[in-house]
Enzyme design. Structure first.
Site, PDB file in Angstrom:
ATOM      1  CB  SER A 129     -52.846  20.835 -11.818  1.00 27.56           C
ATOM      2  OG  SER A 129     -53.943  20.318 -11.093  1.00 27.56           O
ATOM      3  CE1 TYR A 134     -54.601  18.249 -16.292  1.00 30.67           C
ATOM      4  CE2 TYR A 134     -55.149  17.768 -14.011  1.00 30.67           C
ATOM      5  CZ  TYR A 134     -54.900  18.679 -15.009  1.00 30.67           C
ATOM      6  OH  TYR A 134     -54.941  20.026 -14.742  1.00 30.67           O
TER       7      TYR A 134
END
Length: 248
Positions: A134, A147
């Site tokens: 990501s 995350y």
């Protein structure tokens, strides 16, 4: 016919990728926790899709499902480590530790465990590993804490694999998307449709199909080419500014 194993194929990017690869003539092993969604996908896609329902964090269930793969699906040429999630949007000091553990177990531990299990076959077949990281791996934001940390691990692990697999013929890629409209925000917020609508509304985000097309492109490049890292954003998204706390 080449075979790809896609984790997290029950929704979003994984589901779109299953359709994309089947449409391109691949055998697809789709995994996920929600057996009913995999069954529906199998009915839609036909004999070149095999559903393998298990939670990626359950190694015993995973091994049983992989050991039971039919002969036509047992030789994995491409592994797409797509399964992953974010839990919570709170800053670290008010985050739930259980949310952190779930993200680490899914985004890191399960990913490396499955990769390790499939490496011998991927090396034998001179295959490919595509890991879904990501932009959170590179650009921090408030509430991104663990995350972002897990996705930074995926990025670095991919580079490490690439180095270790030098000379084996195995290609390794880290795909690092920005805003993609999927169930991601629903999962992150515990099912808040309002939060999802607010995030994506008017932003013209990328779609799961956009990323699926990119995955197929990477997987079907000539064997002498390797995409190390590929970062994608919708045009509407760019880099955040620095935060500044001011004294009154």
């Amino acid at each position: 016919m080449p075979t790809v194993l896609i984790t997290g194929a029950t929704a979003g990017i994984g589901e779109a990728a299953a359709r994309e690869f089947v449409g391109a003539g691949w055998n697809v092993v789709g995994t996920g926790r929600r057996a009913e969604r995999l069954d529906a996908l199998a009915e839609e896609l036909g004999d070149t899709f095999h559903s393998a329902a298990f939670d990626v964090t359950d190694e015993a269930a995973r091994d049983a499902a992989l050991d039971a793969l039919p002969a036509d699906f047992a030789g994995i040429d491409c592994l797409i480590n797509n399964a992953g999630l974010a839990r919570g949007t709170s800053p670290a000091q008010s985050a739930q530790l259980d949310d952190w553990r779930v993200m680490i177990d899914t985004n890191v531990t399960a990913l490396v465990s499955l990769t390790h299990k499939l490496l011998p076959g991927l090396i034998a077949r001179k295959g490919a590993i595509i890991n879904l990281s990501s932009i959170a791996a590179t650009y921090p934001y408030t509430g991104g804490n663990v995350y972002g940390g897990t996705k930074a691990f995926v990025h670095q692990f991919s580079l490490g694999l690439r180095s270790d697999l030098h000379g084996t013929g195995v290609r390794v890629t880290s795909i690092e998307p920005g805003m993609v409209e999927t169930e991601f925000t629903l999962v992150r917020t515990g099912g808040s449709q309002a939060a999802s609508d607010k995030l994506y509304g008017g932003a013209n985000p990328m779609t799961a199909e956009d990323i699926a097309e990119t995955l197929l492109w990477v997987a079907t490049l000539p064997p002498h080419l390797n995409i190390n890292t590929l970062e994608l954003m919708p045009l509407s998204q760019s880099f955040a500014g620095f935060q500044v706390a001011r004294q009154n």
